[in-house]
Scaffold this motif. Sequence first.
Motif, PDB file in Angstrom:
ATOM      1  N   UNK A  12     -12.588  32.963   5.655  1.00  0.00           N
ATOM      2  CA  UNK A  12     -12.635  32.228   4.393  1.00  0.00           C
ATOM      3  C   UNK A  12     -11.412  32.499   3.534  1.00  0.00           C
ATOM      4  N   UNK A  13     -10.946  33.750   3.550  1.00  0.00           N
ATOM      5  CA  UNK A  13      -9.728  34.096   2.811  1.00  0.00           C
ATOM      6  C   UNK A  13      -8.556  33.304   3.379  1.00  0.00           C
ATOM      7  N   UNK A  14      -8.445  33.307   4.703  1.00  0.00           N
ATOM      8  CA  UNK A  14      -7.359  32.585   5.363  1.00  0.00           C
ATOM      9  C   UNK A  14      -7.458  31.084   5.099  1.00  0.00           C
ATOM     10  N   UNK A  15      -8.662  30.537   5.170  1.00  0.00           N
ATOM     11  CA  UNK A  15      -8.858  29.099   4.923  1.00  0.00           C
ATOM     12  C   UNK A  15      -8.461  28.737   3.496  1.00  0.00           C
ATOM     13  N   UNK A  16      -8.848  29.567   2.524  1.00  0.00           N
ATOM     14  CA  UNK A  16      -8.485  29.299   1.131  1.00  0.00           C
ATOM     15  C   UNK A  16      -6.970  29.359   0.957  1.00  0.00           C
ATOM     16  N   UNK A  17      -6.343  30.350   1.571  1.00  0.00           N
ATOM     17  CA  UNK A  17      -4.883  30.479   1.496  1.00  0.00           C
ATOM     18  C   UNK A  17      -4.205  29.233   2.072  1.00  0.00           C
ATOM     19  N   UNK A  18      -4.627  28.835   3.251  1.00  0.00           N
ATOM     20  CA  UNK A  18      -4.012  27.672   3.898  1.00  0.00           C
ATOM     21  C   UNK A  18      -4.307  26.384   3.140  1.00  0.00           C
ATOM     22  N   UNK A  19      -5.510  26.270   2.590  1.00  0.00           N
ATOM     23  CA  UNK A  19      -5.854  25.070   1.821  1.00  0.00           C
ATOM     24  C   UNK A  19      -4.973  24.947   0.588  1.00  0.00           C
ATOM     25  N   UNK A  20      -4.777  26.059  -0.121  1.00  0.00           N
ATOM     26  CA  UNK A  20      -3.925  25.988  -1.306  1.00  0.00           C
ATOM     27  C   UNK A  20      -2.501  25.615  -0.916  1.00  0.00           C
ATOM     28  N   UNK A  21      -1.995  26.198   0.158  1.00  0.00           N
ATOM     29  CA  UNK A  21      -0.643  25.849   0.614  1.00  0.00           C
ATOM     30  C   UNK A  21      -0.551  24.354   0.921  1.00  0.00           C
ATOM     31  N   UNK A  22      -1.561  23.821   1.609  1.00  0.00           N
ATOM     32  CA  UNK A  22      -1.555  22.400   1.975  1.00  0.00           C
ATOM     33  C   UNK A  22      -1.625  21.509   0.736  1.00  0.00           C
ATOM     34  N   UNK A  23      -2.444  21.885  -0.236  1.00  0.00           N
ATOM     35  CA  UNK A  23      -2.575  21.095  -1.463  1.00  0.00           C
ATOM     36  C   UNK A  23      -1.249  21.073  -2.219  1.00  0.00           C
ATOM     37  N   UNK A  24      -0.640  22.224  -2.384  1.00  0.00           N
ATOM     38  CA  UNK A  24       0.632  22.281  -3.113  1.00  0.00           C
ATOM     39  C   UNK A  24       1.715  21.475  -2.395  1.00  0.00           C
ATOM     40  N   UNK A  25       1.719  21.552  -1.069  1.00  0.00           N
ATOM     41  CA  UNK A  25       2.709  20.796  -0.308  1.00  0.00           C
ATOM     42  C   UNK A  25       2.465  19.296  -0.452  1.00  0.00           C
ATOM     43  N   UNK A  26       1.213  18.871  -0.315  1.00  0.00           N
ATOM     44  CA  UNK A  26       0.891  17.442  -0.386  1.00  0.00           C
ATOM     45  C   UNK A  26       1.080  16.876  -1.791  1.00  0.00           C
ATOM     46  N   UNK A  55     -19.189  27.731  -7.787  1.00  0.00           N
ATOM     47  CA  UNK A  55     -18.534  27.187  -8.976  1.00  0.00           C
ATOM     48  C   UNK A  55     -17.070  26.845  -8.715  1.00  0.00           C
ATOM     49  N   UNK A  56     -16.397  27.676  -7.946  1.00  0.00           N
ATOM     50  CA  UNK A  56     -14.981  27.424  -7.649  1.00  0.00           C
ATOM     51  C   UNK A  56     -14.794  26.216  -6.743  1.00  0.00           C
ATOM     52  N   UNK A  57     -15.736  25.974  -5.851  1.00  0.00           N
ATOM     53  CA  UNK A  57     -15.631  24.815  -4.964  1.00  0.00           C
ATOM     54  C   UNK A  57     -15.598  23.528  -5.781  1.00  0.00           C
ATOM     55  N   UNK A  58     -16.483  23.421  -6.761  1.00  0.00           N
ATOM     56  CA  UNK A  58     -16.487  22.242  -7.627  1.00  0.00           C
ATOM     57  C   UNK A  58     -15.210  22.119  -8.432  1.00  0.00           C
ATOM     58  N   UNK A  59     -14.764  23.233  -8.983  1.00  0.00           N
ATOM     59  CA  UNK A  59     -13.542  23.224  -9.786  1.00  0.00           C
ATOM     60  C   UNK A  59     -12.342  22.794  -8.953  1.00  0.00           C
ATOM     61  N   UNK A  60     -12.180  23.391  -7.781  1.00  0.00           N
ATOM     62  CA  UNK A  60     -11.000  23.108  -6.968  1.00  0.00           C
ATOM     63  C   UNK A  60     -11.039  21.719  -6.342  1.00  0.00           C
ATOM     64  N   UNK A  61     -12.226  21.155  -6.204  1.00  0.00           N
ATOM     65  CA  UNK A  61     -12.316  19.762  -5.750  1.00  0.00           C
ATOM     66  C   UNK A  61     -11.781  18.825  -6.825  1.00  0.00           C
ATOM     67  N   UNK A  62     -12.108  19.126  -8.072  1.00  0.00           N
ATOM     68  CA  UNK A  62     -11.683  18.284  -9.191  1.00  0.00           C
ATOM     69  C   UNK A  62     -10.255  18.574  -9.635  1.00  0.00           C
TER      70      UNK A  62
END
Length: 155
Positions: free
Chosen positions: A115-129, A85-92
């Motif tokens: 997966x924890x590390x990937x989620x952390x890094x993904x959020x950082x990348x999204x906020x930066x971009x 469910x979170x994957x769909x939400x965070x994609x949108x």
Amino acid sequence: MTTCASATCPGRGGRRCSRGDADRATRLLAAALLLWDGDRAAVGVPRVGPLLGALGHLDEERMRAVEDLAEAQLRVGEPRAALRDLTGLLSAAPLRGRGWALRMRAHHRLGEAGGVLEAYRSECAVYQAELGITPGRELGEAYAELMGRRPPRSA
């Protein structure tokens, strides 16, 4: 009985959740979300004038319900369902900090440190971009709590 600490769950599912019945909250929130047609309220209706704010509010309530459902799923031991469910939400809606924190928690419950590390890094990348900033202190604290160490530096 499994309890749900969130007292801010919207709608009927939220009231059940705040009373401590995460199983029932999971069922009610999942059923409520099935009533939606897509990720946005009133798809195809022009978002102008008074409808702009009203439909935006409904969209926000739906996203909160998805996060509430994921939290309840984690509390009843369904981290894979929460991740789905979170994957769909965070994609949108990739700027949902609570969604990212729940995603990290779901990976942690599955024993997936990567997966924890990937989620952390993904959020950082999204906020930066998207915003040109790094996420708030809460993200680093959530990472540290789950992983037992300081978060890695953002790339």
